[in-house]
Design an enzyme around this catalytic site. Sequence first.
Site, PDB file in Angstrom:
ATOM      1  N   ARG A 166      92.923  59.424  64.682  1.00 48.53           N
ATOM      2  CA  ARG A 166      91.812  58.518  64.337  1.00 48.53           C
ATOM      3  C   ARG A 166      90.514  59.263  64.031  1.00 48.53           C
ATOM      4  O   ARG A 166      89.422  58.732  64.169  1.00 48.53           O
ATOM      5  CB  ARG A 166      91.578  57.468  65.420  1.00 48.53           C
ATOM      6  CG  ARG A 166      92.804  56.602  65.635  1.00 48.53           C
ATOM      7  CD  ARG A 166      92.497  55.342  66.400  1.00 48.53           C
ATOM      8  NE  ARG A 166      93.687  54.539  66.490  1.00 48.53           N
ATOM      9  CZ  ARG A 166      94.642  54.713  67.386  1.00 48.53           C
ATOM     10  NH1 ARG A 166      94.519  55.660  68.292  1.00 48.53           N
ATOM     11  NH2 ARG A 166      95.703  53.950  67.395  1.00 48.53           N
ATOM     12  N   LYS A 212      83.582  61.890  50.516  1.00 48.69           N
ATOM     13  CA  LYS A 212      84.684  61.161  49.867  1.00 48.69           C
ATOM     14  C   LYS A 212      85.935  62.013  49.982  1.00 48.69           C
ATOM     15  O   LYS A 212      85.951  63.168  49.558  1.00 48.69           O
ATOM     16  CB  LYS A 212      84.381  60.926  48.389  1.00 48.69           C
ATOM     17  CG  LYS A 212      83.550  59.702  48.109  1.00 48.69           C
ATOM     18  CD  LYS A 212      83.597  59.412  46.621  1.00 48.69           C
ATOM     19  CE  LYS A 212      82.691  58.280  46.244  1.00 48.69           C
ATOM     20  NZ  LYS A 212      82.694  58.043  44.794  1.00 48.69           N
ATOM     21  N   GLU A 247      79.982  69.786  36.169  1.00 48.09           N
ATOM     22  CA  GLU A 247      79.382  68.961  37.234  1.00 48.09           C
ATOM     23  C   GLU A 247      77.949  69.428  37.544  1.00 48.09           C
ATOM     24  O   GLU A 247      77.123  68.633  37.977  1.00 48.09           O
ATOM     25  CB  GLU A 247      80.239  69.004  38.509  1.00 48.09           C
ATOM     26  CG  GLU A 247      81.682  68.511  38.333  1.00 48.09           C
ATOM     27  CD  GLU A 247      81.859  66.993  38.381  1.00 48.09           C
ATOM     28  OE1 GLU A 247      80.849  66.255  38.392  1.00 48.09           O
ATOM     29  OE2 GLU A 247      83.020  66.543  38.392  1.00 48.09           O
ATOM     30  N   GLU A 297      78.541  54.248  48.265  1.00 48.56           N
ATOM     31  CA  GLU A 297      78.565  53.842  46.862  1.00 48.56           C
ATOM     32  C   GLU A 297      78.422  52.337  46.679  1.00 48.56           C
ATOM     33  O   GLU A 297      79.217  51.689  46.003  1.00 48.56           O
ATOM     34  CB  GLU A 297      79.823  54.380  46.159  1.00 48.56           C
ATOM     35  CG  GLU A 297      79.645  54.415  44.643  1.00 48.56           C
ATOM     36  CD  GLU A 297      80.770  55.131  43.919  1.00 48.56           C
ATOM     37  OE1 GLU A 297      81.153  56.222  44.349  1.00 48.56           O
ATOM     38  OE2 GLU A 297      81.241  54.576  42.920  1.00 48.56           O
ATOM     39  N   ARG A 346      74.808  55.753  44.320  1.00 49.90           N
ATOM     40  CA  ARG A 346      75.804  56.837  44.316  1.00 49.90           C
ATOM     41  C   ARG A 346      76.699  56.777  43.080  1.00 49.90           C
ATOM     42  O   ARG A 346      77.235  57.798  42.644  1.00 49.90           O
ATOM     43  CB  ARG A 346      76.645  56.811  45.610  1.00 49.90           C
ATOM     44  CG  ARG A 346      77.554  58.014  45.727  1.00 49.90           C
ATOM     45  CD  ARG A 346      78.154  58.214  47.097  1.00 49.90           C
ATOM     46  NE  ARG A 346      79.080  59.334  47.066  1.00 49.90           N
ATOM     47  CZ  ARG A 346      79.588  59.935  48.123  1.00 49.90           C
ATOM     48  NH1 ARG A 346      79.255  59.533  49.336  1.00 49.90           N
ATOM     49  NH2 ARG A 346      80.415  60.939  47.995  1.00 49.90           N
ATOM     50  N   HIS A 382      89.981  68.707  35.689  1.00 48.37           N
ATOM     51  CA  HIS A 382      89.000  67.651  35.955  1.00 48.37           C
ATOM     52  C   HIS A 382      87.643  67.921  35.277  1.00 48.37           C
ATOM     53  O   HIS A 382      87.098  67.065  34.582  1.00 48.37           O
ATOM     54  CB  HIS A 382      88.839  67.495  37.472  1.00 48.37           C
ATOM     55  CG  HIS A 382      87.835  66.461  37.877  1.00 48.37           C
ATOM     56  ND1 HIS A 382      88.057  65.103  37.730  1.00 48.37           N
ATOM     57  CD2 HIS A 382      86.598  66.584  38.414  1.00 48.37           C
ATOM     58  CE1 HIS A 382      86.996  64.442  38.166  1.00 48.37           C
ATOM     59  NE2 HIS A 382      86.096  65.319  38.588  1.00 48.37           N
TER      60      HIS A 382
HETATM   61  P1  NAD Z   1      91.373  72.756  42.498  1.00 49.65           P
HETATM   62  O1  NAD Z   1      91.142  72.546  43.917  1.00 49.65           O
HETATM   63  O2  NAD Z   1      92.662  72.330  41.921  1.00 49.65           O
HETATM   64  O3  NAD Z   1      91.158  74.302  42.173  1.00 49.65           O
HETATM   65  C1  NAD Z   1      91.357  74.769  40.852  1.00 49.65           C
HETATM   66  C2  NAD Z   1      92.200  76.030  40.821  1.00 49.65           C
HETATM   67  O4  NAD Z   1      91.398  77.119  41.249  1.00 49.65           O
HETATM   68  C3  NAD Z   1      93.421  76.013  41.725  1.00 49.65           C
HETATM   69  O5  NAD Z   1      94.489  76.631  41.051  1.00 49.65           O
HETATM   70  C4  NAD Z   1      93.003  76.877  42.907  1.00 49.65           C
HETATM   71  O6  NAD Z   1      94.094  77.510  43.523  1.00 49.65           O
HETATM   72  C5  NAD Z   1      92.101  77.875  42.251  1.00 49.65           C
HETATM   73  N1  NAD Z   1      91.069  78.461  43.108  1.00 49.65           N
HETATM   74  C6  NAD Z   1      90.322  77.846  44.052  1.00 49.65           C
HETATM   75  N2  NAD Z   1      89.406  78.692  44.539  1.00 49.65           N
HETATM   76  C7  NAD Z   1      89.582  79.875  43.908  1.00 49.65           C
HETATM   77  C8  NAD Z   1      88.925  81.131  43.967  1.00 49.65           C
HETATM   78  N3  NAD Z   1      87.860  81.326  44.752  1.00 49.65           N
HETATM   79  N4  NAD Z   1      89.389  82.122  43.186  1.00 49.65           N
HETATM   80  C9  NAD Z   1      90.434  81.934  42.339  1.00 49.65           C
HETATM   81  N5  NAD Z   1      91.079  80.752  42.226  1.00 49.65           N
HETATM   82  C10 NAD Z   1      90.655  79.733  43.007  1.00 49.65           C
HETATM   83  O7  NAD Z   1      90.259  72.057  41.579  1.00 49.65           O
HETATM   84  P2  NAD Z   1      88.714  71.714  41.735  1.00 49.65           P
HETATM   85  O8  NAD Z   1      88.194  71.687  40.359  1.00 49.65           O
HETATM   86  O9  NAD Z   1      88.024  72.553  42.762  1.00 49.65           O
HETATM   87  O10 NAD Z   1      88.729  70.236  42.341  1.00 49.65           O
HETATM   88  C11 NAD Z   1      89.224  69.161  41.589  1.00 49.65           C
HETATM   89  C12 NAD Z   1      89.496  68.018  42.518  1.00 49.65           C
HETATM   90  O11 NAD Z   1      88.267  67.621  43.143  1.00 49.65           O
HETATM   91  C13 NAD Z   1      90.043  66.792  41.832  1.00 49.65           C
HETATM   92  O12 NAD Z   1      91.143  66.310  42.557  1.00 49.65           O
HETATM   93  C14 NAD Z   1      88.904  65.790  41.904  1.00 49.65           C
HETATM   94  O13 NAD Z   1      89.356  64.457  41.954  1.00 49.65           O
HETATM   95  C15 NAD Z   1      88.226  66.201  43.168  1.00 49.65           C
HETATM   96  N6  NAD Z   1      86.833  65.778  43.281  1.00 49.65           N
HETATM   97  C16 NAD Z   1      86.449  65.155  44.422  1.00 49.65           C
HETATM   98  C17 NAD Z   1      85.143  64.764  44.606  1.00 49.65           C
HETATM   99  C18 NAD Z   1      84.712  64.140  45.901  1.00 49.65           C
HETATM  100  O14 NAD Z   1      83.568  63.682  46.008  1.00 49.65           O
HETATM  101  N7  NAD Z   1      85.546  64.144  46.912  1.00 49.65           N
HETATM  102  C19 NAD Z   1      84.206  65.005  43.599  1.00 49.65           C
HETATM  103  C20 NAD Z   1      84.617  65.648  42.444  1.00 49.65           C
HETATM  104  C21 NAD Z   1      85.938  66.037  42.290  1.00 49.65           C
END
Ligand code: NAD
Length: 380
Positions: free
Chosen positions: A132, A154, A196, A247, A251, A277
């Site tokens: 929980r 989130k 972003e 939100e 937000r 993304h």
């Molecule tokens: P990801 O976590 O898939 O990472 C991208 C790639 O980079 C992966 O292959 C990973 O292994 C690699 N990687 C990570 N760190 C590394 C490093 N330091 N050196 C080399 N490689 C590395 O992608 P992302 O772009 O970080 O995140 C995308 C996700 O975030 C999506 O699922 C999206 O929906 C989510 N998201 C969430 C929020 C939120 O508020 N929670 C906001 C925006 C996006």
Amino acid sequence: MTKPANEKSGARIVVPVALEGRGYDIHIGRHQLCEAASLIASFAPGAKAALVTDEHVAGLHAPAFETCLQQAGVATTRIEIPPGEASKSYARFAALCDALLAAKIERNDLVIAFGGGVVGDLTGFAAAVLRRGVRFVQIPTTLLSQVDSSVGGKTGINSSHGKNLIGAFHQPALVIADTALLDTLSEREFKAGYAEVVKYGLIGDPNFFDWCEVNWSRIIAGGPERDHAVAVSCRAKAAIVARDEREEGDRALLNLGHTFAHALERLTGYDASRLVHGEAVAIGLALAFRFSQRLGLCSGQDAGRVAAHLDAVGLPSRLQQVPGGAGSTEEIVAAMTQDKKVKRGVLTFILARGIGKSFIAPGVAADEVRDFIEAELAAA
Ligand code: NAD
């Protein structure tokens, strides 16, 4: 124009997230892993920790971090997940919860998310429901996760009905953004995260957008500009989250470009070889400004500037740039109307009256969207 005033020294920058009873700090700077371990040890004395990471990040950075944690006296169990969006699934979520229970993580222990947004979203959701709710720490390792997903609470996974549809609000107890970890990120992933960063300028900080236009290559190269960009982004996100954690209002501004982006991700099957993304967000940002222009809200000059900046950086800005094609008008509109930001068939968009002048526009007619997408696909 925004300058990295106090951020030139390379010293750690601390950005507070002011939430009544659930506030926390974001620590930003280069080579922070051992400081992160000390912070974790002092923040949760005697707690043991599960270090959740993906196999890719594990190979690059986990041993160094584990050494720091060990030196700080924090006992850890490492749990690895496969890299990529496919890990935000029911099956992976169940396996992670079981692995955390097998590691005997109790309510007063810690879960550390050490990776990009995928690791952060999945781990945060597991931490939200495990026994929980247990405390979790975000150590984001991608630019996208440092400027966006690690802040604001989130968490969640995807369903066959769409992205992030299963989740919870669960604020981290601490966020540590070590900008040196980004040195190993591929150029493609770095640029995707940069979309972003630009978003914050486009939402409400035109001076920051000006600064990005001049400094984007220094942000990629590293150094004080990178730390400054992460800090400005985190301050912007923290301010919005403090005003509207769940939100219910402001937000939603953070979704600038995201109704388009989520549709494109769905249509490309979340296949990172086609679109990640941040690339989808880049196209979404350009579309949001051109749609605003079409609706007579924003000047063509501003919409052109947004696309020109994304082009200069090497990010996509048009539907035609989706590898393998984005789909037909009907497919794109259908994918957009499945988005969770749709209420009773009416679309809510984040539109702009100019750079830094974004606003929430509820009740955008589906016909307007359809005509716009058709015109975009027809454009040379
Ligand atoms: P990801 O976590 O898939 O990472 C991208 C790639 O980079 C992966 O292959 C990973 O292994 C690699 N990687 C990570 N760190 C590394 C490093 N330091 N050196 C080399 N490689 C590395 O992608 P992302 O772009 O970080 O995140 C995308 C996700 O975030 C999506 O699922 C999206 O929906 C989510 N998201 C969430 C929020 C939120 O508020 N929670 C906001 C925006 C996006």
